[in-house]
Scaffold this active site. Structure first.
Site, short mmCIF file in Angstrom:
data_model
loop_
_atom_site.label_atom_id
_atom_site.label_comp_id
_atom_site.label_asym_id
_atom_site.label_seq_id
_atom_site.Cartn_x
_atom_site.Cartn_y
_atom_site.Cartn_z
N GLU A 82 62.86 19.29 4.93
CA GLU A 82 62.05 18.11 5.29
C GLU A 82 62.32 16.90 4.40
OE1 GLU A 82 58.01 19.58 5.85
OE2 GLU A 82 58.63 20.77 7.57
N GLU B 31 61.88 25.74 11.73
CA GLU B 31 60.53 26.08 11.27
C GLU B 31 59.55 25.53 12.28
OE1 GLU B 31 59.44 25.12 7.08
OE2 GLU B 31 57.50 24.53 7.91
#
Ligand SMILES: *[C@@H]1O[C@H](CO)[C@@H](O)[C@H](O)[C@H]1NC(C)=O
Ligand SMILES: *[C@@H]1O[C@H](CO)[C@@H](O)[C@H](O)[C@H]1NC(C)=O
Ligand SMILES: *[C@@H]1O[C@H](CO)[C@@H](O)[C@H](O)[C@H]1NC(C)=O
Ligand SMILES: *[C@@H]1O[C@H](CO)[C@@H](O)[C@H](O)[C@H]1NC(C)=O
Ligand SMILES: *[C@@H]1O[C@H](CO)[C@@H](O)[C@H](O)[C@H]1NC(C)=O
Ligand SMILES: CC(=O)N[C@H]1CO[C@H](CO)[C@@H](O)[C@@H]1O
Length: 541
Positions: A196, A314
């Site tokens: 991220e 994810e």
């Protein structure tokens, strides 16, 4: 039951019967070709780094579930992974870009994560001892897991402005760690670069060009370290939320054959304290919105990196550790199975669920290690849904969701039916397009209704003609263990609650066999996997 009693029973249930409607639904499945293909092991789940004191909304649902403190000898854990034979596990998460590896030239001491004001995500750096890495690898080998490991991609960079990190990635610690891993003979399926840090980032971000350059260096490092080791692991990046210009640029800068798979994260249900989660999960328009991201990711790859493929790296549905009494209950499977189906149609090869254990969205409960409903949904998917994705055209209400795959490792096809409706039962008629074969359905025991003209009934099914009448389909019918209790943490399969055996093993998942020509129904708010072993599927390899 005598006539009178049954009459009374009918009277008693009359209001319910009247409230429940029944509708015909037609699904036409193109069995002549596949529209997408997943990996053999599409199901994946994550093990995170969050320590015990990671909390959201005054709840701390992580317990000892991290890569560092998870009890690897717990029999429920071992059995739950083994039941898949080859479950993909991804080690990664928010804190991964603060993990140091205690190997080689690491100058700092190897300390655990602790709360730190001003630290990324409120935590200090943490560290992985090689002794623990050895234990983890023994555990992966013992359970048959396929492993993706997320590397620290912030190492050596400078914090240049609020939330933005710059400068080259320092490869030193990762190289030593990977070198150690290779020298021990540990198999890592894929190395993932960062978590991220793409787009605007979540805690931190890095520019796409810088990231692309560093990805090239990581790729060269993998080539070198794995020169004498087969198979060479894949390189995954960037492990974060889709952002068109950032993702496009990453692929353009890193160039051909560097990023093997583009890993993107999805949390399309909202935060864990959202009060409307159940209605979002049961709303087909809401669920459909995710297809927007899937189609954009797929376009980014086609246009900028056709050598690469998409993985959902994810996905927890609800962010901030999941939602109590939702992510760990039956109702979550409507979202999860629907999204597994949708992601596969957009050619995602792998789908990593956040999490295998930890948070409310764990497939296993963090304290008891007992599987939550989604664990069984994942396992059924893994056992029944093969690689080949079939196009399903629905002539039914949007509340009936349907996905078709070639059946896993055997002939025929498997259809996943999800009824989001709280009042309508669907009578499903499944037909095959592709013009050669078709499904025939007997309506109320009378005439055979054939879809393709001029073909005889026997054409639709392969199998022994002499025993045609005995052809059957398998049904795996999923409901909450008690009626009207969508938020139950126990799932029933064909009416039987799914519970670990006395020895802590995953129960066997046994279908009900039905005559292939008997009506196929799906009750309100329920889920069904239907396997048609004799359905002719020339498109399946
Ligand atoms: C791990 O789980 C097993 C089985 O429940 C238990 O006997 C053991 O004490 C646990 N180990 C740790 C370190 O908690
Ligand atoms: C990326 O690499 C190219 C080619 O070596 C170089 O010209 C460019 O300045 C680098 N960009 C960044 C942000 O490091
Ligand atoms: C997908 O792309 C379209 C067209 O470029 C854009 O309007 C939309 O916002 C994008 N959606 C997502 C989720 O990236
Ligand atoms: C684990 O299960 C217990 C007992 O059912 C429950 O109270 C707890 O909330 C569950 N924990 C999580 C994180 O789901
Ligand atoms: C069925 O769903 C609708 C829309 O979400 C809701 O308004 C209604 O109360 C539900 N009915 C029952 C019986 O749960
Ligand atoms: C909430 C709900 O279930 N609503 C739908 C139920 O199914 C019918 C028929 O498909 C729809 O019209 C409802 O909106």
């Amino acid at each position: 039951m005598g006539f009178q009693t049954s009459f009374l029973v009918i009277l008693a249930f009359l209001p319910a019967i009247l409230a429940q409607k029944s509708e015909d639904a037609r699904l036409v499945i193109d069995t002549s070709t596949t529209i997408a293909e997943t990996d053999d092991n599409y199901i994946c789940a994550t093990i995170d780094w969050w320590p015990q004191d990671k909390c959201n909304y005054n709840r701390c649902p992580w317990g000892s579930s991290s890569a560092i403190n998870l009890n690897l000898s717990h029999p429920f854990l071992v059995n739950a992974i083994r039941a898949f034979k080859s479950l993909r596990l991804r080690l990664g998460g928010s804190l991964q870009d603060q993990v140091l590896y205690d190997v080689g030239n690491l100058k700092s001491s190897c300390l655990q994560f602790k709360k730190e004001k001003g630290g990324l995500f409120g935590f200090s750096k943490g560290c992985l001892h090689m002794k623990r890495w050895d234990e983890l690898n023994n555990f992966f080998e013992k359970t048959g897991a396929l492993v993706t490991f997320g590397l620290n991609a912030l190492y050596g960079r400078r914090h240049i402005q609020r939330g933005v990190w710059g400068g080259d990635w320092n490869t030193r610690n990762a190289r030593d760690f990977m070198h150690y891993t290779v020298s021990k003979g540990y198999h890592i399926d894929s190395w993932e670069f960062g978590n991220e840090l793409c787009g605007k980032g979540v805690g931190a971000s890095v520019g796409a060009e810088q990231y692309g350059n560093d990805t090239i260096r990581l790729n060269a490092m993998i080539d070198e370290l794995y020169r004498n080791f087969q198979p060479r692991p894949l390189l995954l990046a960037p492990g974060g939320f889709y952002d068109k210009s950032w993702f496009d640029k990453l692929l353009q800068v890193s160039g051909p054959q560097v990023v093997d798979a583009v890993t993107h994260h999805m949390y399309n249900l909202g935060p864990g304290n959202d009060r409307n989660l159940v209605s979002k999960i049961l709303n087909p328009d809401y669920l459909n919105k995710a297809s927007n991201t899937f189609s954009n990711v797929s376009l980014t790859i086609q246009e900028n990196g056709p050598w690469s493929s998409a993985w959902v790296g994810e996905s927890g549905g609800v962010y901030n550790s999941g939602a109590k009494d939702i992510s760990n209950t039956f109702v979550n499977s409507f979202w999860y199975l629907d999204q597994l189906g949708m992601a596969a149609t957009y050619n995602n090869k792998i789908y990593c669920r956040q999490s295998f254990i930890g948070g409310f969205y764990g497939l296993l409960n963090v304290t008891t290690f007992v599987p939550n409903p989604d664990y069984y949904s994942a396992l059924l998917w893994h056992r029944l849904m093969g690689k080949g994705v079939l196009a399903v055209k629905s002539y039914a209400s949007p509340y009936l969701r349907a996905y078709g795959h070639c059946t896993k490792e055997r002939a025929g096809m498997t259809v996943l039916l999800i009824n989001l409706s709280n009042q309508t039962e669907y009578n499903v008629d499944i037909q095959s397009s592709g013009n050669i074969e078709f499904h025939v359905k007997e309506k109320k025991g009378s005439k055979i209704k054939s879809f393709a003209h001029g073909l005889k009934k026997s054409v639709s099914w392969i199998g022994n003609k002499a025993s045609d009448e005995k052809l059957s389909r398998e049904e795996y019918y999923l409901t909450p263990d008690s009626v009207d209790h969508l938020q139950s943490n126990i799932m029933s399969l064909n009416g039987q609650p799914l519970q670990l055996t006395e020895r802590g093993e995953i129960p066997s998942l046994v279908p009900v066999f039905r005559d292939v020509n008997s009506p196929l129904n799906i009750a309100p708010l329920s889920i069904k996997f239907v396997v048609f072993p004799n359905f002719h599927t020339p498109g399946c390899k």
